[in-house]
Design a protein around this motif. Structure first.
Motif, mmCIF file in Angstrom:
data_model
loop_
_atom_site.group_PDB
_atom_site.id
_atom_site.type_symbol
_atom_site.label_atom_id
_atom_site.label_comp_id
_atom_site.label_asym_id
_atom_site.label_seq_id
_atom_site.Cartn_x
_atom_site.Cartn_y
_atom_site.Cartn_z
ATOM 1 N N GLN A 90 0.313 -1.234 0.007
ATOM 2 C CA GLN A 90 0.078 -0.296 0.149
ATOM 3 C C GLN A 90 1.269 0.969 -0.060
ATOM 4 O O GLN A 90 0.269 2.320 -0.895
ATOM 5 N N ALA A 91 2.052 1.539 1.002
ATOM 6 C CA ALA A 91 2.576 2.389 0.954
ATOM 7 C C ALA A 91 3.835 2.676 -0.710
ATOM 8 O O ALA A 91 3.516 3.508 -1.026
ATOM 9 N N ALA A 92 3.836 1.707 -0.879
ATOM 10 C CA ALA A 92 4.855 1.826 -2.375
ATOM 11 C C ALA A 92 4.017 1.838 -4.015
ATOM 12 O O ALA A 92 3.446 2.922 -4.699
ATOM 13 N N THR B 136 -0.946 6.543 3.353
ATOM 14 C CA THR B 136 -1.951 6.539 4.458
ATOM 15 C C THR B 136 -1.954 5.751 5.020
ATOM 16 O O THR B 136 -1.702 4.524 4.541
ATOM 17 N N SER B 137 -1.997 5.472 6.625
ATOM 18 C CA SER B 137 -2.415 4.932 7.308
ATOM 19 C C SER B 137 -3.256 3.659 7.288
ATOM 20 O O SER B 137 -4.723 4.568 7.596
ATOM 21 N N GLU C 126 -10.661 -1.916 7.165
ATOM 22 C CA GLU C 126 -11.155 -1.728 6.256
ATOM 23 C C GLU C 126 -10.876 -0.262 5.109
ATOM 24 O O GLU C 126 -11.949 -1.243 4.296
ATOM 25 N N SER C 127 -11.264 0.782 5.653
ATOM 26 C CA SER C 127 -10.586 1.152 4.267
ATOM 27 C C SER C 127 -9.773 1.192 3.685
ATOM 28 O O SER C 127 -9.240 1.810 2.648
ATOM 29 N N ARG C 128 -8.749 0.699 4.214
ATOM 30 C CA ARG C 128 -7.774 0.204 2.891
ATOM 31 C C ARG C 128 -8.669 -1.384 1.900
ATOM 32 O O ARG C 128 -8.808 -2.003 1.635
ATOM 33 N N PRO C 129 -8.055 -0.269 0.177
ATOM 34 C CA PRO C 129 -8.388 -0.501 -0.837
ATOM 35 C C PRO C 129 -7.876 -2.228 -0.335
ATOM 36 O O PRO C 129 -6.777 -2.681 -0.026
ATOM 37 N N LEU C 130 -8.655 -3.372 -0.868
ATOM 38 C CA LEU C 130 -8.781 -4.621 -1.021
ATOM 39 C C LEU C 130 -7.120 -5.279 -2.450
ATOM 40 O O LEU C 130 -8.236 -4.517 -4.051
#
Ligand SMILES: [Zn+2]
Length: 404
Positions: free
Chosen positions: A18-20, A30-31, A37-41
Motif C-alpha cells: 500500500q505504501a509503495a 496513509t495508514s 476496512e478502509s484499505r483498498p483490497l
C-alpha cells in the motif's frame, strides 16, 4: 475516485504494497484504519468464494485406464538461457513415489517427455521404463549442445536412431526451438522452428515411427504487455520470464506458421502438438490445422483452464476430433510453483471431472487462486466411447501399444 483508487481498481497495483502504491500514485502514504476496512483490497488478496449451490462430483479414478502422454519426471541437469544442454538427468520423483498415485487414479502409464539424450536417456529408460514395463515411457530430446557442429543435421538424425535403440518412444521438443535456441546456442539470432538443419531429425522420426511431441509458442497473452488488460496478469507477474512480449521474440502467429511449415513438409512424421495445438484460446484455429494436417494430433495438457471456460466449443471440438485428442496433464512431481501441473491425485481428479461430468464452475487447478487466470471451468460430459479414445486408445496408437 482519486488516482490511487483508480490504479487499484484497474489492478495495476496488485501485489504492490500500500505504501509503495501510494508513492506510485503520488499520494502521501496513509495508514490503514484499525479495522483495516478502509484499505483498498489488493487483487492478490482477493479470494472470492462461490455462492453457487451446484453439484460437485468427486471423480477419484478415470472411467477408463488412462495414459498421460505429457509428464515431466526428469529434466536436464544443466540449462542456460532456456536451452537444455546436459544429457544427464535430474529426477523429480522415483517410480515408487509415482506408482501409488497412478494406481489410485487409474493411470495405466506416464510418458516422461523430457528424457534427454545419450547417457541421460539410457539411464531414464532403465530406471522407469525397463524397471516397470508398461507403466512408464520415455521420449528423447535434441542435443542442442552440438548445434554448432558443421554436420549437426546428420549427427542429430543419428542421435535419434541411437535413442530409438535405447528405448525412446518418441521425440520431444520444448519451446526452446523458436524461443530460446540461438545461432551460437545461447546467443545470436533465434533459430526458426522450420530451420532446414532439423529436417533429417524430423525424417528419421518418421522412418522409426517415433511421434514428435512438440511445444511451440505459449498462451497468446504471454505475447502481449503485462498490464491491466492482460488476462494472465498475475501469472506473468509471478513468472516474469514467461513473457515473450517485445525483445527479439517472434509473434505467436509467426511461431505457429513456422511450425505449420514443418508439419506440411514432413507428412510422414506424426506430430503431437502439445497444449491443444498451442492455441487453446482459439479452437477454430486448431480445428483448421487439424483439417489441414492429417499427421497432427493434440494433447490437452495444462489447458483445461482454457477448454473448460468455453465448454460448448470444447465439447464440439472433442466430438469432431475424438480420434486425435490425447489425454495429457504436464504433470510435474513437486511442481508447486505452477499448481496447474502439480503431480498428484488432486490434479488428475480435476481433469477427470472436466472430461467426465457436467459439473459447473469449479477450479481448474489445485490452488487457492486460479494460477492461469481468474476464472473457473465447466465439465464437458464426454460419452464413454470418446472417453476411451481420449484416455487411452489415441495415445496407444501413437506409442504402438496394444491395449484394449
Ligand atoms: Zn510440458
Amino acid at each position: 475516485m482519486n488516482r490511487r483508487q483508480w490504479l487499484y481498481s484497474a489492478g495495476i497495483l496488485a501485489g504492490v504494497s500500500q505504501a509503495a502504491a501510494a508513492e506510485l500514485a503520488g499520494d502521501e502514504p496513509t495508514s490503514p484504519s484499525p479495522s483495516g476496512e478502509s484499505r483498498p483490497l489488493l487483487l492478490s488478496e482477493y479470494e472470492p468464494k462461490s455462492m453457487l449451490a451446484v453439484t460437485a462430483t468427486h471423480v477419484a479414478r478415470s472411467r477408463f485406464p488412462a495414459i498421460d502422454i505429457h509428464t515431466h519426471i526428469s529434466f536436464s541437469k544443466r540449462s542456460e538461457k532456456g536451452v537444455e544442454l546436459a544429457p544427464e538427468r535430474k529426477y523429480l520423483a522415483t517410480p515408487e513415489e509415482l506408482l501409488p498415485v497412478m494406481d489410485a487414479t487409474n493411470l495405466r502409464a506416464m510418458v516422461n517427455l523430457t528424457g534427454g539424450f545419450e547417457v541421460g536417456l539410457a539411464d531414464s529408460v532403465a530406471k522407469y521404463d525397463k524397471a516397470f514395463p508398461g507403466r512408464f515411457f520415455t521420449f528423447t530430446e535434441p542435443s542442442y549442445s552440438r548445434f554448432k557442429e558443421a554436420n549437426y543435421p546428420q549427427l542429430q538424425a543419428q542421435a535419434i536412431e541411437r535413442a530409438h535403440l535405447n528405448g525412446a518412444k518418441g521425440l520431444k521438443l520444448l519451446k526452446t526451438l523458436g524461443l530460446y535456441l540461438r545461432e551460437d546456442i545461447t546467443s545470436g539470432t533465434l533459430v526458426k522452428i522450420d530451420d532446414r538443419r532439423f529436417d533429417p531429425m524430423w525424417d528419421t522420426c518418421a522412418q522409426l515411427e517415433m511421434p514428435v511431441a512438440i511445444h511451440v509458442s505459449d498462451p497468446i497473452a504471454f505475447f502481449t504487455p503485462t498490464d491491466r488488460f492482460n488476462e494472465r496478469y498475475e501469472e506473468l507477474s509471478n513468472h516474469p520470464d514467461w513473457s515473450f512480449y517485445d525483445h527479439d521474440f517472434p509473434s505467436n502467429q509467426e511461431l505457429l506458421k513456422a511450425r505449420n511449415r514443418v508439419i506440411a513438409r514432413h507428412p510422414k512424421t506424426q506430430f503431437i502438438v502439445l497444449h491443444v495445438g498451442n492455441f487453446a484460446e482459439n479452437l477454430a484455429n486448431v480445428a483448421e490445422n487439424l483439417e489441414q494436417f492429417p499427421n497432427m494430433t493434440v494433447d490437452i495438457a495444462a489447458r483445461i483452464g482454457e477448454l473448460g471456460r468455453q465448454p460448448r466449443a470444447a465439447r464440439r471440438f472433442f466430438d469432431a476430433y475424438q480420434d486425435r485428442i490425447l489425454f495429457g496433464t504436464d504433470a510435474t512431481p513437486h511442481g508447486n510453483e505452477f499448481p496447474q501441473q502439480l503431480f498428484g491425485n488432486e490434479l488428475y481428479q480435476i481433469y477427470f471431472r472436466f472430461l467426465e461430468t457436467g459439473d459447473e464452475y469449479f477450479d481448474y487447478a489445485p490452488a487457492k487462486i486460479p494460477p492461469q487466470g481468474r476464472w473457473k471451468i465447466y465439465g464437458i460430459e464426454l460419452p464413454e466411447p470418446i472417453l476411451k479414445k481420449v484416455y487411452c486408445q489415441n495415445a496407444a496408437r501413437q506409442l504402438h501399444l496394444s491395449v484394449s
